[in-house]
Design a protein around this motif. Structure first.
Motif, PDB file in Angstrom:
ATOM      1  N   MET A   1      36.790  29.376 -17.960  1.00  0.00           N
ATOM      2  CA  MET A   1      35.827  30.096 -19.034  1.00  0.00           C
ATOM      3  C   MET A   1      36.873  30.881 -19.999  1.00  0.00           C
ATOM      4  SD  MET A   1      32.371  31.904 -18.179  1.00  0.00           S
ATOM      5  CE  MET A   1      31.276  32.065 -19.555  1.00  0.00           C
ATOM      6  N   ASN A   2      36.447  30.704 -21.358  1.00  0.00           N
ATOM      7  CA  ASN A   2      36.907  31.694 -22.153  1.00  0.00           C
ATOM      8  C   ASN A   2      36.927  33.051 -21.919  1.00  0.00           C
ATOM      9  OD1 ASN A   2      38.096  29.134 -23.491  1.00  0.00           O
ATOM     10  ND2 ASN A   2      36.098  29.371 -25.010  1.00  0.00           N
ATOM     11  N   PRO A   6      34.516  31.528 -29.060  1.00  0.00           N
ATOM     12  CA  PRO A   6      35.634  31.020 -30.117  1.00  0.00           C
ATOM     13  C   PRO A   6      34.874  31.184 -31.424  1.00  0.00           C
ATOM     14  CG  PRO A   6      34.887  29.378 -28.573  1.00  0.00           C
ATOM     15  CD  PRO A   6      34.328  30.466 -27.982  1.00  0.00           C
ATOM     16  N   ASN A   7      33.403  31.282 -31.375  1.00  0.00           N
ATOM     17  CA  ASN A   7      32.746  31.136 -32.678  1.00  0.00           C
ATOM     18  C   ASN A   7      32.481  32.597 -32.858  1.00  0.00           C
ATOM     19  OD1 ASN A   7      32.218  28.462 -32.796  1.00  0.00           O
ATOM     20  ND2 ASN A   7      30.460  28.558 -31.591  1.00  0.00           N
ATOM     21  N   CYS A   8      32.037  33.822 -32.281  1.00  0.00           N
ATOM     22  CA  CYS A   8      31.534  34.964 -32.691  1.00  0.00           C
ATOM     23  C   CYS A   8      32.706  36.213 -32.036  1.00  0.00           C
ATOM     24  CB  CYS A   8      30.231  35.312 -32.173  1.00  0.00           C
ATOM     25  SG  CYS A   8      29.999  35.341 -30.415  1.00  0.00           S
ATOM     26  N   GLY A   9      33.280  35.819 -30.961  1.00  0.00           N
ATOM     27  CA  GLY A   9      34.427  36.674 -30.681  1.00  0.00           C
ATOM     28  C   GLY A   9      33.759  37.699 -29.405  1.00  0.00           C
ATOM     29  N   GLU A  10      32.293  37.217 -29.047  1.00  0.00           N
ATOM     30  CA  GLU A  10      31.993  37.977 -27.989  1.00  0.00           C
ATOM     31  C   GLU A  10      32.605  38.007 -26.558  1.00  0.00           C
ATOM     32  OE1 GLU A  10      29.413  40.473 -26.242  1.00  0.00           O
ATOM     33  OE2 GLU A  10      28.685  39.773 -28.067  1.00  0.00           O
ATOM     34  N   ASN A  11      32.806  39.378 -26.072  1.00  0.00           N
ATOM     35  CA  ASN A  11      33.611  39.266 -25.005  1.00  0.00           C
ATOM     36  C   ASN A  11      32.748  38.577 -23.657  1.00  0.00           C
ATOM     37  OD1 ASN A  11      35.258  40.039 -22.744  1.00  0.00           O
ATOM     38  ND2 ASN A  11      34.831  42.442 -22.895  1.00  0.00           N
ATOM     39  N   LEU A  12      33.287  37.621 -23.112  1.00  0.00           N
ATOM     40  CA  LEU A  12      32.301  36.828 -22.139  1.00  0.00           C
ATOM     41  C   LEU A  12      32.596  37.357 -20.743  1.00  0.00           C
ATOM     42  CD1 LEU A  12      32.627  33.195 -23.516  1.00  0.00           C
ATOM     43  CD2 LEU A  12      30.833  34.961 -23.733  1.00  0.00           C
ATOM     44  N   ASP A  84      23.998  37.287 -34.175  1.00  0.00           N
ATOM     45  CA  ASP A  84      24.051  36.326 -35.445  1.00  0.00           C
ATOM     46  C   ASP A  84      25.461  36.107 -35.829  1.00  0.00           C
ATOM     47  OD1 ASP A  84      23.041  34.674 -37.793  1.00  0.00           O
ATOM     48  OD2 ASP A  84      22.550  36.597 -38.771  1.00  0.00           O
ATOM     49  N   VAL A  85      25.757  34.857 -35.851  1.00  0.00           N
ATOM     50  CA  VAL A  85      27.299  34.286 -36.200  1.00  0.00           C
ATOM     51  C   VAL A  85      27.708  34.599 -37.567  1.00  0.00           C
ATOM     52  CG1 VAL A  85      28.911  32.494 -36.303  1.00  0.00           C
ATOM     53  CG2 VAL A  85      27.119  32.487 -34.269  1.00  0.00           C
ATOM     54  N   SER A  86      26.792  34.498 -38.362  1.00  0.00           N
ATOM     55  CA  SER A  86      27.004  34.751 -39.907  1.00  0.00           C
ATOM     56  C   SER A  86      27.628  36.395 -40.000  1.00  0.00           C
ATOM     57  CB  SER A  86      25.808  34.456 -40.977  1.00  0.00           C
ATOM     58  OG  SER A  86      24.825  35.018 -40.411  1.00  0.00           O
TER      59      SER A  86
END
Length: 91
Positions: A1-2, A6-12, A84-86
């Motif tokens: 798991m990342n 990769p899209n929003c940079g959220e810490n998983l 929100d990714v934007s």
């Protein structure tokens, strides 16, 4: 798991041991699946109940990666709300 989305940079992985609760969720998924599997066998294949015992272990072994990922994804969705990714993703 990342480690980060990769899209929003959220810490998983917000903290060490964060996904320990997902173990209990995967256990619940296994129990629910086994109950449904058992009731299907009892209702439709009652005379072949021995096949249920022979088939449940290989089926659960094959579904382990799916349940593992589903539990981690569900556990993450409980504690981290999507953003929100934007707003977070700058071009």
């Amino acid at each position: 798991m990342n480690k980060k989305c990769p899209n929003c940079g959220e810490n998983l992985v917000p903290e060490p041991g964060f996904y320990q609760g997902a173990l209990y969720m995967s256990y619940a998924f296994y129990v629910i699946f086994m109950l449904i599997y058992f009731f299907i066998f009892v209702n439709f294949f009652g005379e072949y109940l021995d096949y249920f015992l022979y088939s449940i272990i290989p089926v659960l072994i094959l579904l382990t990666p799916y349940f593992y990922r589903l539990a981690r994804r569900s556990w993450l969705a409980i504690f981290i709300s999507p953003q929100d990714v934007s707003i977070t993703h700058k071009h």
